[in-house]
Design an enzyme around this catalytic site. Structure first.
Site, mmCIF file in Angstrom:
data_model
loop_
_atom_site.group_PDB
_atom_site.id
_atom_site.type_symbol
_atom_site.label_atom_id
_atom_site.label_comp_id
_atom_site.label_asym_id
_atom_site.label_seq_id
_atom_site.Cartn_x
_atom_site.Cartn_y
_atom_site.Cartn_z
ATOM 1 N N ASP A 133 -5.184 -1.600 -5.296
ATOM 2 C CA ASP A 133 -4.689 -2.262 -4.082
ATOM 3 C C ASP A 133 -5.521 -3.513 -3.833
ATOM 4 O O ASP A 133 -6.640 -3.628 -4.327
ATOM 5 C CB ASP A 133 -4.799 -1.293 -2.885
ATOM 6 C CG ASP A 133 -3.876 -1.711 -1.729
ATOM 7 O OD1 ASP A 133 -3.199 -2.755 -1.841
ATOM 8 O OD2 ASP A 133 -3.832 -0.978 -0.718
ATOM 9 N N GLU A 134 -4.986 -4.457 -3.075
ATOM 10 C CA GLU A 134 -5.718 -5.693 -2.711
ATOM 11 C C GLU A 134 -6.253 -6.385 -3.961
ATOM 12 O O GLU A 134 -7.394 -6.862 -3.986
ATOM 13 C CB GLU A 134 -6.882 -5.372 -1.754
ATOM 14 C CG GLU A 134 -6.502 -4.572 -0.524
ATOM 15 C CD GLU A 134 -5.909 -5.437 0.595
ATOM 16 O OE1 GLU A 134 -5.756 -6.664 0.388
ATOM 17 O OE2 GLU A 134 -5.580 -4.880 1.647
ATOM 18 N N THR B 138 0.841 -1.195 0.000
ATOM 19 C CA THR B 138 0.000 0.000 0.000
ATOM 20 C C THR B 138 0.878 1.248 0.000
ATOM 21 O O THR B 138 0.582 2.247 -0.661
ATOM 22 C CB THR B 138 -0.947 -0.020 1.214
ATOM 23 O OG1 THR B 138 -1.716 -1.226 1.162
ATOM 24 C CG2 THR B 138 -1.881 1.166 1.208
ATOM 25 N N GLN C 46 -3.541 -13.512 0.892
ATOM 26 C CA GLN C 46 -4.556 -12.743 1.611
ATOM 27 C C GLN C 46 -5.869 -12.657 0.844
ATOM 28 O O GLN C 46 -6.679 -11.768 1.081
ATOM 29 C CB GLN C 46 -4.047 -11.333 1.904
ATOM 30 C CG GLN C 46 -2.862 -11.322 2.854
ATOM 31 C CD GLN C 46 -2.483 -9.899 3.253
ATOM 32 O OE1 GLN C 46 -3.214 -9.233 3.975
ATOM 33 N NE2 GLN C 46 -1.345 -9.440 2.764
HETATM 34 P P1 ATP Z 1 -0.981 -5.611 3.767
HETATM 35 O O1 ATP Z 1 -0.628 -6.810 2.941
HETATM 36 O O2 ATP Z 1 -1.334 -5.998 5.148
HETATM 37 O O3 ATP Z 1 -1.945 -4.721 3.098
HETATM 38 P P2 ATP Z 1 1.123 -3.900 2.852
HETATM 39 O O4 ATP Z 1 2.041 -4.749 2.054
HETATM 40 O O5 ATP Z 1 0.188 -3.053 2.126
HETATM 41 O O6 ATP Z 1 0.391 -4.796 3.936
HETATM 42 P P3 ATP Z 1 1.889 -1.475 4.172
HETATM 43 O O7 ATP Z 1 0.666 -1.318 4.952
HETATM 44 O O8 ATP Z 1 2.122 -0.629 2.995
HETATM 45 O O9 ATP Z 1 2.053 -3.024 3.784
HETATM 46 O O10 ATP Z 1 3.163 -1.341 5.110
HETATM 47 C C1 ATP Z 1 3.230 -2.007 6.356
HETATM 48 C C2 ATP Z 1 3.925 -1.122 7.381
HETATM 49 O O11 ATP Z 1 5.318 -1.031 7.111
HETATM 50 C C3 ATP Z 1 3.399 0.297 7.385
HETATM 51 O O12 ATP Z 1 3.380 0.772 8.709
HETATM 52 C C4 ATP Z 1 4.427 1.027 6.553
HETATM 53 O O13 ATP Z 1 4.474 2.389 6.874
HETATM 54 C C5 ATP Z 1 5.702 0.315 6.938
HETATM 55 N N1 ATP Z 1 6.727 0.361 5.888
HETATM 56 C C6 ATP Z 1 6.632 -0.117 4.648
HETATM 57 N N2 ATP Z 1 7.772 0.063 3.962
HETATM 58 C C7 ATP Z 1 8.637 0.675 4.789
HETATM 59 C C8 ATP Z 1 9.998 1.152 4.671
HETATM 60 N N3 ATP Z 1 10.694 1.009 3.554
HETATM 61 N N4 ATP Z 1 10.542 1.741 5.748
HETATM 62 C C9 ATP Z 1 9.850 1.869 6.896
HETATM 63 N N5 ATP Z 1 8.558 1.460 7.069
HETATM 64 C C10 ATP Z 1 7.962 0.867 6.030
HETATM 65 MG MG MG Z 2 -1.928 -2.984 2.089
#
Ligand code: ATP
Ligand code: MG
Length: 727
Positions: free
Chosen positions: A221-222, A36, A252
Site C-alpha cells: 500500500d502507499e 486500500t 499523494q
Molecule cells: P487513500 O488514497 O486516501 O489511501 P484509498 O484509495 O486507499 O484512499 P480507501 O480508504 O480504500 O481509499 O477507501 C475510501 C473509502 O471509500 C473507505 O471508507 C471505503 O470503505 C470506501 N469505499 C471504497 N470502495 C467502495 C465501494 N465500492 N463501495 C462503497 N464504499 C467504498
Molecule cells: Mg489507502
C-alpha cells in the site's frame, strides 16, 4: 465456497483488481478511490479463492495503525485471522526478519533499536570525539547524511571519500565511526533495519530462496512513498518468483524529503514483468465539494501521471474558511465548532485536526484542554518519546541487554547518583580503547579500582542496582516489572522532587507506562522471546500509537503526514498560511512546493463530509510573532466550493489572550475595557488605512492596541492618540 462477501460492495474496476490473476499488478488511483480496500479484499480473495495460505501473504503498509486496521478488516472478511500472515510496515517487517536471522545479519541476539533521539546523541558524541566543531558540523546534518546514505543502500565503505572534498571526507569519517559504535553496542537505527534486511537477501541467497518459496504474493500500500532501499528490498525478494500487487497515488507522494521516490511507480512497470495496470476513478469518501476542491488544488502541479476523480456522492456543505486574528483565536474557533458538533451528537473520534508541523499542536491542545475536550495525538509528542518514559525504558532495556550503550548513557546518572561526566568519559575512553561496551568498561573499572574512591562506589552502586533489578523482576509479569523498575530505580522519587505540574505529569506518564504494560499483548508468537524484549521493540517501533487513552472517544490530532491513508467525517486543516503551509523553506523550490501541494491534497481528501480550513493572521511560534496571509493553496480552491466565515464581534465563552499586561480574568467578550473597541474589530486610521485590532495592553485612556493594517502591517498605537474609527 462463498466468496460473495469479498466481492460485494466493490465496483467493476475494484473487482477486476481484487480477482486479478497472481501476476504483477499496479493499481494507480486517486485518494479515497478504494485502493486500500482493494488490497484488503485481494488478500481475502487470495486466501479464499486462490487457496493461498495466510502464511504465504506478505503485506506492507505505511503505519502500524494501518497494519492493525488491515488485519482487522481481513479478519472481518474471512471470519478468522492468522498471525503467520506478515502484515506490517517496512521497518516492522525488516525488524521481524532480523530478529529471526540475527546470526546471518551479524547482529547480536538482543540488538536494540536506536531511535532518532538516541541516534542524534550518539552522533553528537562521536563528532566530539573526532574533534569536530558542532557549529560547523551540526549533528543533525550528519544524521541526515548517514540516513540518506543508508536509504540509498550505501555503507561508509562504499562511499568514495572524495579527494579534495573536505565535506565528503569528514562525513564519511563520522559515518565510519558511527557504524563502529553501533556495531559495538548492538544498536540498530531505523535506516539500518532496512539496510540490513536488504543485505540479508544479498549475502544469504539460501535465505532469500527460502522466502521466495514461502511467499505466494506480496502486496504494497502507499507505494508512491517507498524509498530506494525499500524498493530494492521488495525487488530482490520478489525476483521472478513472487508476484506483487502495488497500489499508490502519485499525487499523494509526500515523503520525498525522506528519500521516497515517486519514480518507483514508473520503475515498477520496467522491473516487474507485464504488470496489469488498474485505474480506479470513483471516489467513495468525500462530498463533491470537497473532492472538486482537492482536484482543483492538485491540478496546479506539473508532471502528474494525471487522473480525475469523480463521485456519485452529494454535493455536501461548502468548505468553511476561517481566518483567526491570532493563533489563540484560530484555536478557539476550532474548539467551538467541535463543541457544537459533539453537542449535536457527533463522536469526537470522527473529528481530526491536521497541521503542517508538530509545534502547532500545543495551542490547539491548550484550547481543547480549557474546554475539557478529550483528544489524542499521533506522532509528535509521542508517549514513548517522552523523557521520563525513555528513561524507564532504558532501565528495562538494560535488563535485556547490558551492552546497550545508549541505555547506559541515558540512565547511569538519572536520577543523579554521583556518577559525574568525568567517570562517564573515562568509561567511554576505556570502551573505545578496548573495543568493548560501556557496561564492560565500567565493570572492569570497578573491579580494578581504576577510579577515585567516591566515583568507584557510586559506579558500583549503579551496577548493584541493575543486577538487583534484574534478579528481583525475573519472575514478574511485565506490568509488575515496569512498576518495580520505575520505583526502585528512583525515577518516581526523582520526578516527585521536581517542582510544579511538570513533575506530576511525568509521574502520571510513568504510571501510564505500567498501564500500557498491563494491556500489552506480544505481537508475535512465532518465536520464543521474552515478553519484555518484545514490548521494548514495539515501544520503539510503535511510538505514539499506544497512548493510554486509546479507548476514550477523543478528537484526533496529527500532522498532515501522519494522516495519510486515514479518513474522518470532519476535518480541520489548520495553520494554512503562506510561510507555514507551504512551508517557507519550500516556496522557492518548485519540487518542494509541489510536494507541499500534494500534502495539501492529502489533507483535503481526508474529509468525508465537512472540511474546515483555518489560519491565523498573526502567529506566535518558536518565540516570535509573524503576520500571515492565506496560503496560496486556499486561493487555488474555486470560490464556489468555499465560504469564508466572518468573525462575530462577541462570543459567549471566556477567552484567554496572551496580553503583555493583561487585567486579570473576568473576560466574557472581546471588548477592550472602557475603550469602545473590541479585539478583532476592523478599524480605520487616517494614515495607515484599514486594519484589524489583534492585541492590546492596558485599559481606558492608557490602552495601547496592536492593529494589523491591510497595507502597512502590524503597529502598536496608543488608543488615546490614534483616533481609530470603528468600521
Ligand atoms: P487513500 O488514497 O486516501 O489511501 P484509498 O484509495 O486507499 O484512499 P480507501 O480508504 O480504500 O481509499 O477507501 C475510501 C473509502 O471509500 C473507505 O471508507 C471505503 O470503505 C470506501 N469505499 C471504497 N470502495 C467502495 C465501494 N465500492 N463501495 C462503497 N464504499 C467504498
Ligand atoms: Mg489507502
Amino acid at each position: 465456497m462463498d466468496v460473495s462477501n469479498i466481492l460485494n460492495n466493490l465496483n467493476d474496476a475494484q473487482r477486476d483488481a481484487v480477482t486479478g490473476a497472481l501476476d504483477n499488478m499496479l493499481v494507480l488511483a486517486g485518494a479515497g478511490s478504494g485502493k486500500t480496500r482493494v488490497l484488503v479484499h485481494r488478500i481475502a480473495w487470495l486466501i479464499q479463492a486462490e487457496g493461498l495460505s495466510p502464511h504465504q501473504i506478505l503485506a506492507v503498509t505505511f503505519t502500524n495503525k494501518a497494519a492493525r486496521e488491515m488485519r482487522g478488516r481481513i479478519e472481518e472478511l474471512l471470519g478468522f485471522t492468522n498471525r503467520s500472515m506478515w502484515v506490517g510496515t517496512f521497518h516492522g517487517l525488516a525488524h521481524r526478519l532480523l530478529k529471526m536471522h540475527w546470526r546471518e545479519a551479524k547482529l547480536n541476539e538482543n540488538f536494540q533499536i536506536l531511535d532518532a533521539d538516541d541516534q542524534l546523541r550518539l552522533v553528537k558524541r562521536i563528532a566530539k570525539q573526532l574533534d569536530l566543531d558542532e557549529s560547523h558540523w551540526p549533528a543533525r546534518q550528519i544524521v541526515g547524511f548517514i540516513n540518506a546514505q543508508k536509504d540509498e543502500g550505501r555503507r561508509a565503505a562504499h562511499i568514495d571519500p572524495g579527494q579534495g572534498d573536505m565535506y565528503q571526507r569528514t562525513m564519511v569519517r563520522v559515518y565510519t565511526a558511527y557504524e563502529e559504535a553501533c556495531e559495538r553496542s548492538g544498536m540498530v537505527d531505523f535506516a539500518e533495519l532496512l539496510l540490513r534486511a536488504h543485505e540479508l537477501w544479498l549475502y544469504h541467497p539460501e535465505l532469500l530462496q527460502l522466502y521466495r518459496q514461502r511467499f505466494g504474493h506480496i502486496l504494497v500500500d502507499e507505494f508512491q512513498d517507498t524509498n530506494t532501499i525499500q524498493y530494492a528490498w521488495l525487488r530482490v525478494l520478489a525476483g521472478d518468483a513472487v508476484s506483487i500487487t502495488a497500489v499508490g497515488d502519485d499525487d499523494q507522494s509526500i515523503y520525498g524529503w525522506r528519500g521516497a521516490k515517486i519514480e518507483n511507480i514508473q520503475q515498477f512497470s520496467r522491473d516487474f514483468s507485464d504488470p496489469k495496470i488498474v485505474r480506479l476513478e470513483q471516489n467513495y469518501r468525500s462530498t463533491s465539494n470537497i473532492l472538486n476542491a482537492a482536484n482543483a488544488v492538485i491540478a496546479n502541479n506539473a508532471g502528474r501521471l494525471g487522473k480525475e476523480l469523480w463521485t456519485e456522492g452529494m454535493e455536501g456543505e461548502k468548505i468553511d474558511f476561517y481566518a483567526g486574528f491570532n493563533e489563540q483565536d484560530e484555536a478557539r474557533f476550532v474548539v467551538d465548532q467541535i463543541l457544537r458538533a459533539v453537542d449535536d451528537g457527533m463522536a469526537r473520534s470522527d473529528i481530526a485536526i491536521l497541521y503542517r508541523s508538530n509545534a502547532q499542536s500545543r495551542v490547539m491542545e491548550e484550547a481543547l484542554i480549557r474546554s475539557n475536550v478529550p483528544y489524542r495525538i499521533y506522532g509528535g509528542q509521542r508517549f514513548y518519546d517522552r523523557l521520563e518514559i525513555k528513561n524507564a525504558l532504558a532501565y528495562m532495556r538494560l535488563l535485556v541487554n547490558r551492552h546497550d550503550d545508549a541505555a547506559i548513557e541515558r540512565v547511569i546518572n538519572t536520577p543523579v547518583r554521583g556518577i559525574g561526566s568525568k567517570t562517564i568519559d573515562t568509561m567511554r575512553e576505556y570502551a573505545r580503547d578496548h573495543g568493548c561496551s560501556l557496561w564492560h568498561a565500567g565493570s572492569a573499572m570497578v573491579v580494578n579500582k581504576l577510579l577515585p574512591n567516591r566515583a568507584n562506589s557510586a559506579l558500583e552502586a549503579f551496577y548493584d542496582l541493575i543486577e538487583r533489578l534484574d534478579g528481583d523482576t525475573k519472575e514478574l509479569e511485565l506490568a509488575e516489572l515496569a512498576d518495580h523498575v520505575i520505583t526502585v530505580s528512583g525515577l518516581i522519587e526523582h520526578h516527585r522532587k521536581e517542582k510544579g505540574e511538570k513533575g506530576q505529569a511525568r509521574i502520571e506518564n510513568l504510571e501510564e507506562l505500567v498501564s500500557a504494560c498491563k494491556v500489552y499483548e506480544p505481537s508475535n508468537d512465532e518465536e520464543e522471546r521474552s515478553v519484555l524484549a518484545d514490548f521494548l521493540d514495539n515501544a520503539a517501533l510503535d511510538a505514539g500509537e499506544a497512548q493510554a487513552d486509546e479507548f476514550e472517544d477523543s478528537v484526533q490530532l496529527m500532522t498532515l503526514h501522519s494522516a495519510k491513508g486515514l479518513e474522518f467525517d470532519t476535518v480541520f486543516m489548520v495553520g494554512v498560511e503562506e510561510g507555514l503551509f507551504p512551508h517557507k523553506m519550500s516556496v522557492s523550490e518548485p519540487g518542494r512546493l509541489e510536494e507541499e501541494r500534494r500534502l495539501c491534497y492529502v489533507g483535503i481528501t481526508r474529509a468525508m463530509r465537512k472540511l474546515y480550513i483555518t489560519m491565523a493572521e498573526s502567529r506566535r511560534m518558536h518565540g516570535s510573532e509573524t503576520y500571515n496571509t492565506p496560503s496560496r493553496f486556499i486561493k487555488e480552491i474555486p470560490t464556489e466550493y468555499l465560504t469564508e466565515i466572518r468573525m462575530q464581534a462577541k462570543v459567549s465563552r471566556p477567552v484567554s489572550f496572551s496580553r503583555p499586561s493583561s487585567p486579570s480574568a473576568g473576560f466574557d467578550d472581546y471588548d477592550i475595557p472602557d475603550t469602545g473597541i473590541s479585539l478583532g474589530q476592523r478599524v480605520y486610521h487616517s494614515i495607515f488605512g484599514e486594519g484589524v485590532v489583534i492585541n492590546f495592553e492596558g485599559q481606558g485612556k492608557s490602552a495601547r492596541v496592536q492593529v494589523n493594517f491591510d497595507s502597512e502591517g502590524s503597529k502598536w498605537l496608543v488608543l488615546a492618540y490614534a483616533k481609530l474609527q470603528a468600521i
